[in-house]
Design a protein around this motif. Structure first.
Motif, PDB file in Angstrom:
ATOM      1  N   LYS A  32      -2.510  14.231 -35.062  1.00  0.00           N
ATOM      2  CA  LYS A  32      -1.399  14.966 -35.676  1.00  0.00           C
ATOM      3  C   LYS A  32      -1.572  15.069 -37.193  1.00  0.00           C
ATOM      4  CE  LYS A  32       1.665  12.088 -34.007  1.00  0.00           C
ATOM      5  NZ  LYS A  32       0.742  11.126 -33.347  1.00  0.00           N
ATOM      6  N   THR A  33      -1.860  13.918 -37.825  1.00  0.00           N
ATOM      7  CA  THR A  33      -2.019  13.928 -39.288  1.00  0.00           C
ATOM      8  C   THR A  33      -3.246  14.755 -39.687  1.00  0.00           C
ATOM      9  OG1 THR A  33      -0.862  11.842 -39.582  1.00  0.00           O
ATOM     10  CG2 THR A  33      -2.430  12.445 -41.304  1.00  0.00           C
ATOM     11  N   THR A  34      -4.306  14.622 -38.911  1.00  0.00           N
ATOM     12  CA  THR A  34      -5.521  15.401 -39.192  1.00  0.00           C
ATOM     13  C   THR A  34      -5.200  16.899 -39.136  1.00  0.00           C
ATOM     14  OG1 THR A  34      -6.803  13.624 -38.169  1.00  0.00           O
ATOM     15  CG2 THR A  34      -7.940  15.707 -38.530  1.00  0.00           C
ATOM     16  N   PHE A  64       6.623  18.037 -42.224  1.00  0.00           N
ATOM     17  CA  PHE A  64       7.069  16.638 -42.286  1.00  0.00           C
ATOM     18  C   PHE A  64       6.194  15.854 -41.304  1.00  0.00           C
ATOM     19  CE2 PHE A  64      11.107  17.202 -44.592  1.00  0.00           C
ATOM     20  CZ  PHE A  64      11.347  18.558 -44.409  1.00  0.00           C
ATOM     21  N   ASP A  65       5.278  15.038 -41.826  1.00  0.00           N
ATOM     22  CA  ASP A  65       4.388  14.279 -40.931  1.00  0.00           C
ATOM     23  C   ASP A  65       4.892  12.846 -40.825  1.00  0.00           C
ATOM     24  OD1 ASP A  65       2.373  13.236 -39.409  1.00  0.00           O
ATOM     25  OD2 ASP A  65       0.877  13.249 -41.009  1.00  0.00           O
ATOM     26  N   GLU A  66       5.704  12.576 -39.838  1.00  0.00           N
ATOM     27  CA  GLU A  66       6.348  11.260 -39.649  1.00  0.00           C
ATOM     28  C   GLU A  66       6.969  10.803 -40.964  1.00  0.00           C
ATOM     29  OE1 GLU A  66       4.713   8.542 -36.894  1.00  0.00           O
ATOM     30  OE2 GLU A  66       3.252   9.978 -36.130  1.00  0.00           O
ATOM     31  N   ALA A  67       7.604  11.745 -41.633  1.00  0.00           N
ATOM     32  CA  ALA A  67       8.127  11.505 -42.976  1.00  0.00           C
ATOM     33  C   ALA A  67       9.462  10.779 -42.974  1.00  0.00           C
ATOM     34  CB  ALA A  67       8.275  12.840 -43.718  1.00  0.00           C
TER      35      ALA A  67
END
Ligand code: ADP
Ligand code: MG
Length: 290
Positions: free
Chosen positions: A45-47, A168-171
Motif C-alpha cells: 500500500k505504501t509503495t 492519507f496513508d494510515e495517517a
C-alpha cells in the motif's frame, strides 16, 4: 469523466530487494472519487502511494515497469516538485515529513516556496491549524509533539498546499477515536469540495460510510475493486486476507445465521437499524429511540 490517477501494469522492485513488491497493479481513480484502499500489512500500500507522487521512481530508484499517470501525464515525465503540487501525501510516520522547528513554519514552508505573500501565508496557516484543531500547537516544535499531534501537523501541512489529490496513508494510526472521525470528516469535506481522496486505512466502518469506492490490495495486486457494499459482500476473500468486516456487516451475517433473510447487506449503522426494524427485531425500542 476524466481520471485523476491511472495506474497501468505497474510492477516495482526496491533497489536492494530480490522480488517485485508491486506485481501488476491496474487502478483507475476518477476525478473527485473517494477511494479507500485496504490490504494486509506488507501488501504494498505504501509503495503504491509512493508511486503517486513520484517518490518512486525518482527518489527511491529501483526498477519500475508500467505506468502511472496523474491527470493524464506520466509521472516519469514530471519531477517530484511538480507532482507535489497536484498530489499531497500524509504518511503513517510523520517524522519523515516534519522538517522545520515550529508547527507554524511546517505549514508555511510549502507556501513560501510557492511565492505566496506573507499575508496570504499567514491566512492559510491559520485556516489549516483551525481546520485540524491544532491552533494551540502553533508555536511548538513538531519534534516535541506527541505521535497523534505530529500526524495532525502533517495533515495540516499537506492540505495547506491545496493539492488536487490527497492521499492519507494510515495517517490516523496514532490518533484517538474522535480525532480519527474528525480526519475522515475533513477528508469528506475536501472530497465534497472537488478533491480526489485516497484513504489507506484499517478503519472499515468509516470507509463504509465515506468512500465512493474501495480497492483491496493483496500481494502487490488489486484483488477486488468496487463500491463499498459490493466489496464488503466478498466475505470469503476478505476473511482469507485477514481483513476485518465492518461491525454492522458482522451483525447482519449473525442475523442471517439465525435464519432471517437479509436482502441488501447493510454497511452503515443507519442501514443496519432499518434492517432490524424491517425484520421486527427490537423494532419498537428502535422506533421509540428515533
Ligand atoms: N525501502 C525498501 N526496500 C526494500 N523493501 C521494502 C522497502 N520498503 C518496503 N519494502 C518491502 O515492500 C513490501 C511492501 O511494503 P509496503 O508498501 O510498506 O506495504 P504496506 O504499506 O501495505 O504495509 C514489504 O514486504 C516491505 O518489507
Ligand atoms: Mg504502509
Amino acid at each position: 469523466m476524466g481520471y485523476a490517477i491511472e495506474v497501468s501494469g505497474l510492477w516495482y522492485k526496491y533497489p536492494t530487494a530480490k522480488d517485485f513488491v508491486l506485481r501488476g497493479v491496474d487502478l483507475r481513480v476518477g476525478l473527485g472519487e473517494f477511494l479507500g484502499i485496504l490490504g494486509p500489512t506488507g501488501s504494498g500500500k505504501t509503495t503504491l502511494c509512493m508511486c503517486l507522487n513520484g517518490l518512486i521512481p525518482h527518489y527511491a530508484g529501483g526498477e519500475m515497469i508500467g505506468e502511472v499517470k496523474i491527470f493524464g501525464k506520466s509521472t516519469r515525465a514530471k519531477t517530484i516538485a511538480e507532482l507535489s503540487k497536484r498530489v499531497g501525501i500524509v504518511f503513517q510516520d510523520p517524522d519523515s515529513q516534519l522538517i522545520t522547528s515550529s508547527v507554524e513554519d511546517e505549514i508555511a514552508f510549502g507556501l513560501r516556496n510557492r511565492g505566496l505573500s506573507e499575508e496570504e501565508v499567514g491566512r492559510v496557516v491559520e485556516e489549516c491549524l483551525r481546520r485540524i484543531g491544532i491552533s494551540h500547537l502553533r508555536g511548538r516544535a513538531p519534534q516535541t509533539c506527541s505521535g497523534g499531534e505530529k500526524q495532525k501537523i502533517a495533515i495540516a501541512a499537506t492540505i495547506a498546499g491545496r493539492p488536487d489529490i490527497i492521499v492519507f496513508d494510515e495517517a490516523t494510526s496514532d490518533l484517538d477515536p474522535i480525532s480519527v472521525r474528525d480526519v475522515f470528516s475533513l477528508a469528506s469535506e475536501l472530497h465534497e469540495s472537488g478533491k480526489t481522496i485516497i484513504f489507506v486505512t484499517h478503519e472499515v466502518e468509516l470507509l463504509a460510510e465515506r468512500a465512493t469506492k474501495i480497492a483491496i490490495l493483496a500481494d502487490g495486486r488489486i484483488l477486488l475493486e468496487g463500491d463499498p457494499r459490493s466489496v464488503f459482500s466478498r466475505l470469503e476473500e476478505l476473511e482469507e486476507l485477514g481483513l476485518r468486516l465492518p461491525q454492522v456487516v458482522q451483525l447482519a451475517l449473525g442475523i442471517g445465521r439465525m435464519g432471517h433473510a437479509i436482502g441488501r447487506l447493510p454497511i452503515t449503522v443507519e442501514e443496519a437499524r432499518d434492517l432490524l426494524i424491517e425484520l421486527g427485531l427490537g423494532a419498537d425500542e428502535l422506533r421509540n429511540r428515533g
